[in-house]
Design an enzyme around this catalytic site. Sequence first.
Site, PDB file in Angstrom:
ATOM      1  N   THR B 219       0.830  -1.205   0.000  1.00  0.00           N
ATOM      2  CA  THR B 219       0.000   0.000   0.000  1.00  0.00           C
ATOM      3  C   THR B 219       0.867   1.258   0.000  1.00  0.00           C
ATOM      4  O   THR B 219       0.553   2.244  -0.671  1.00  0.00           O
ATOM      5  CB  THR B 219      -0.949  -0.022   1.212  1.00  0.00           C
ATOM      6  N   ASP B 272       5.238 -19.303   6.953  1.00  0.00           N
ATOM      7  CA  ASP B 272       4.448 -18.208   7.490  1.00  0.00           C
ATOM      8  C   ASP B 272       3.382 -18.867   8.340  1.00  0.00           C
ATOM      9  O   ASP B 272       2.276 -19.106   7.896  1.00  0.00           O
ATOM     10  CB  ASP B 272       3.824 -17.418   6.333  1.00  0.00           C
TER      11      ASP B 272
END
Lengths: 507, 507
Positions: B219, B272
Amino acid sequence: MSLRPPALAPSPRLRARRLGLFTQHEAIVLMRRDCHVCRSEGLSARARVLLTAGNREVYATLLQLDGDLIAHDEAALSEEAWRLLDVQPGDPIGVRHAPALESLSSVRRRIYGSRLDAPAMAAIVGDVAAGRYTDIHLAAFLTASSAMPLDEAETVALTQAMVDVGDRLTWDAPVVIDKHSIGGLPGNRTTPIVVAILTACGLMAPKTSSRAITSPAGTADTMETLAPVDLNLAAMRRVVEAEGGCLVWGGAVSLSPADDIFIRIERVLDVDTEGQLVASVLSKKIAAGSNHVVLDLPVGPTAKVRSEAAGQQLATRLTEVAARFGVKARCLLTDGSQPVGRGVGPALEAWDVLAVLQNLSDAPQDLRARACLLAGAALELAGAAVPGTGARLAEAVLADGRAWSKFQRICEAQGGMRTPPKAAVRSPILARRAGRVVLINNRQVATLAKLAGAPDRKAAGLTLEARLGDEVARGQPLLTVNAETSGELAYALDYATAHPDMIEIEA
Amino acid sequence: MSLRPPALAPSPRLRARRLGLFTQHEAIVLMRRDCHVCRSEGLSARARVLLTAGNREVYATLLQLDGDLIAHDEAALSEEAWRLLDVQPGDPIGVRHAPALESLSSVRRRIYGSRLDAPAMAAIVGDVAAGRYTDIHLAAFLTASSAMPLDEAETVALTQAMVDVGDRLTWDAPVVIDKHSIGGLPGNRTTPIVVAILTACGLMAPKTSSRAITSPAGTADTMETLAPVDLNLAAMRRVVEAEGGCLVWGGAVSLSPADDIFIRIERVLDVDTEGQLVASVLSKKIAAGSNHVVLDLPVGPTAKVRSEAAGQQLATRLTEVAARFGVKARCLLTDGSQPVGRGVGPALEAWDVLAVLQNLSDAPQDLRARACLLAGAALELAGAAVPGTGARLAEAVLADGRAWSKFQRICEAQGGMRTPPKAAVRSPILARRAGRVVLINNRQVATLAKLAGAPDRKAAGLTLEARLGDEVARGQPLLTVNAETSGELAYALDYATAHPDMIEIEA
């Protein structure tokens, strides 16, 4: 997924430069951050890159430079990268993103609890031996196989894979015998004595040893004070053919090269799990062509193996896995409660070895007894002595000078016998109180010897003046620190002062 | 055990030199192999050393040089070491063996299956954030907590520890709202739209975002094509006080700095795990002072979460751990079967965001709908909309231009609105057959955009011209590759050629 373009586009080229950069195991390449390769390939600092020169390939880590230390068209190589790539200054080098490693998916599966089969283990070890794994990958693999220990099938597969990626020696004899201690006990330098006894009895014992990893001396470090040890394979063969045995450094022969890489990471993490230990020890013996092995497992509160039960379990695993490779192994659980002999450090241990071989009256009797015990077990295992009589035979061969004579011939064959150096500066550590010695901390003793300079300074280390059970007077020397410089002596003495319980005395 | 002498001996000194060496995160010091410090301290290549200057300390890795690139009395520092040590050229620097880290014994215990309590976790994270762990230690910790997943207590302890080692923001409002996507879906750039809607509705939304880690755009990368994003804390506060929200890069504020270190290793290992993901996401939100969070969990065969069940389990853990820190969290499992919007890459995603905010007729409706869904959930969670009416309110605020107007004011407050760049070179990828689009591989699409230059080349990336279920003719464009240079375009096209199933068409 790899970001490397899959096409046949030629990889961008730079000129090789030797930087004289020492990075231990890791191949490193330095390039200008604004060079055309970094820009066109989109390479950033610490990227893994594939360096190519001729038909040679090396995986390396990229570091980037601003400024004029190197030119825009140069790829500056660390010593390790230079050695592996085998280039001359100015040679063209290709640089591109390193391809993704398929074997890492097996490492990931292992992390999440899947057992690895032989092909998966072989792929991992192949990439490790080729230098394709980073420290991150290595640590992940070793941690995963510690968190969920290797089972027997995995241990066998790992051992096989580690043998397969290195050289493998063969010998023209039905019995090839080796002796190994799993370590953790300072001064436990039985190997030169055992090899001398076994070869004096006519057995073949082509012994390769390592230098110290975490200890104050490896057998190769000690032997180097007595004779040349960095023999290549051809020279080693000549010695073995002439004398039946040798005592050389294993580094010149590439036996189980993946093991050296794993050990480096295990040392940093201070983890040494059973499966890795078994594969490490046995892969080197199998690759060296041994078919009979005697293993010394010292057990004690500050040794590597802490309890009899743990020792028995390790012995069982070692013997069973060895059998899978046609190797007869015998494990001896030995006393690991205190250092062996008097000296700790390369030359100091060599003097102990010489005293035993020469039957000197002040020779350390514990070292002599251990060597005879291990040599005796080896003689029995090899069929050179009737069970129950091995130690007696070993003692006889030592007592009548045959072992000493054989040892001298081996040293001469390796390039000539040497006199171990003696330390320039020495200082005793004195008992602070009178009483009985109740504990000697092996780990602290090893650290003290290392602070004094061992193993790099051959003469450095310490001499133990007291043993467990001895009654000592206040002010009596407990040990003597030996160093080559007064600065190193001071470091060691500081440490001894800070650890007064290294040798515990009970009133 | 550390080999560092315990005494108060002054550590040997060298002169600081800035080398312009980029090593990513790792502090590196280069010294001559034959300098007096290496010799007197017994330092070898890759030793961990403690650098000191004034009252500052930095753990660094030593590399050694032969030759004249640096002088005998110089310690040449990498940029990271230079920054942390905060010295001037020629300043004296102390160098000695790095002390042993107590927290590593907890890592070892964790490898062998012991759970960690809060103090142990705090000690580990403290050392990690201070840069004291090597890659080996970091990989071991993360692997151990993947092999035996973190339980809820450990996840809470890890989250707390990660919050505690960084800055922590506080805001003068009862409700501070945040929105986060766990990622894995190219083009999923809802955040600027959501923040515009929420702040237009009067909520406080001080949004910090990351740059891309493994994706073609974060972002912050996209926002940077629309306004300055590298605001410091004071500037960020001014924007939030004026407009109720912001859209800045989190890098200037040190929120959960240990997380950035862990993420780097997780990326290399491609692991992860749930506990790490929960601690990573929540520690940043808690440190940013949020007390309400809406979480977007895209679920799909090539997204990060692969199944509805895995998504539900992750949602439960996120919500429960958030509650332990007084944070109200709501998780939305969203469609993760294909990229969102049309553009993939910083500027291309910015154009999509602008089209939605400006209600343009060709705005991607899937992006608009996702933004309204997430903004609606946030409005309801914050009590700014009656349950069931949030999405409608969000849609209204978007449709009547309030969100667009607020977005422009935020950009102006951050330093002025910008026009995103457009790519210089473009090339379409054509359908090889006629039929229906049945699969779009998110991972391959992301890789293609990265090969085209994203995120570093702001205008680079790709534009999707077809979506799941579309009927396409042979030769019709499926996507367009956008690049800033023809070389990068060629790389990307090579990759597309090698992966014809990136967009699967069924006849």
